[in-house]
Design a protein around this motif. Structure first.
Motif: not given
Length: 323
Positions: A113-123, A126-130, A189-202
């Motif tokens: 999992p660390l290898v997979q996420t690091e491949a994505c976090l290379t780009c 920032e932002g929501l994934r801080t 469809g007027k809102m989504a889970c990410s309107d209240c939660h940040n799945p990348h961390g908070s």
């Protein structure tokens, strides 16, 4: 002679146009399997794949005119052994990075999992994934590809009406709660889970987009923000003192019905001396006999018959009650 030259020029023009429209030349110029480094991969991973690999070129990850656009190797690694093929008769070696949490159709084991996420976090660092590092999803070995479908033309996680189904794949209890009578408009469809939660961390609890529950709720429910002259303390502390956000069988997402909800804090007799229930001869009867009139604190809107502005009030009556 002049007419013959005109005919010749016209014929040449028609021939050039036909050549430009011929399937062979058109494929060489526009087919995504011919683009840059990806041609090495898409020579095998083409439209015959069980997953829509070439749909990548309909996403931001496949904008070939942008120099920042990644190639297959940017995410999956150089994968030299995989590209070279089977050299020892033991099957083609796996790519350097394999995404997912289950075995692939080819039988490859997903990367750490660390290898997979690091491949994505290379780009996408920032932002929501801080706050990804140390978040509940990161500690639970959730990887990006568990939620995101990168090769799809439309990633369901990025479509408001489809996103909840992705989240409900793990969060079964919340799925059931959203089917109650009173819910937030997720299914519409007027809102989504990410309107209240940040799945990348908070920095707040429960992966909330803000630091507290109340601050998150007030992002939309601004009319409850105040400041008020007379404030209701539970409102300032945490909206979930009274409400259950994912769904309830009581109106307004309440945890229980008034007056019982109010009695959780405001226990003891009120200004009427009559117990909740029925009372002979009206409110002042004080009994619970057959034919009695119900206590006004327990019928209709219960406590809200009088206390309408439960989130806070600027009414001067409040000042009068404090004298």
């Amino acid at each position: 002679m002049k007419r013959g030259r005109t005919v010749a020029l016209l014929g040449a023009a028609l021939g050039f146009a036909a050549a430009m429209c011929s399937p062979a030349i058109q494929a060489d110029e526009t087919t995504p399997t011919r683009v840059g480094q990806d041609a090495v991969c898409t020579r095998c991973h083409d439209e015959s794949e069980t997953k829509p690999i070439l749909a990548m070129y309909q996403t931001p990850h496949g904008v070939t005119a942008d120099g920042r656009t990644p190639s297959c190797q940017s995410c999956h690694g150089a994968s030299a052994g995989h590209v070279a093929g089977d050299t020892e008769g033991k099957g083609r070696p796996a790519p350097d990075v394999i995404f997912g949490s289950k075995h692939t159709p080819a039988g490859y084991q997903p990367s750490d999992p660390l290898v997979q996420t690091e491949a994505c976090l290379t780009c996408h660092k920032e932002g929501l994934r801080t706050h990804w590092s140390g978040s509940q999803h990161q500690l639970g070995d959730v990887v990006c590809s568990n939620c995101h479908t990168v090769h799809a033309a439309n990633d369901p996680m990025l479509v408001k009406i489809l996103q909840p189904e992705v989240c409900f794949g793990c969060h079964k209890e919340q799925r059931a709660q959203t089917k109650h009578i009173s819910t937030h408009p997720l299914d519409a469809g007027k809102m989504a889970c990410s309107d209240c939660h940040n799945p990348h961390g908070s920095s707040g609890p429960k992966l909330l987009v803000k630091n507290t529950v109340t601050e998150t709720c007030l992002t939309c429910h601004a009319e409850k923000r105040g400041p008020f002259l007379w404030e209701h303390q539970p409102v300032n502390e945490d909206c979930t003192n009274c409400h259950t956000p994912h769904g309830s069988n009581i109106s307004a997402l309440l945890k229980s019905r008034p007056p019982f909800l109010c009695d959780e804090c405001h226990d003891g007799p009120h200004n009427s001396q009559a117990p909740y229930g029925t009372a002979v001869g009206g409110i002042q009867g004080g009994g619970a006999l057959a034919g009695g009139s119900p206590n006004s604190n327990a019928v209709g809107r219960a406590c809200m018959n009088c206390h309408v502005m439960v989130h806070g009030s600027n009414s001067p009556t409040g000042a009068f009650l404090h004298h």
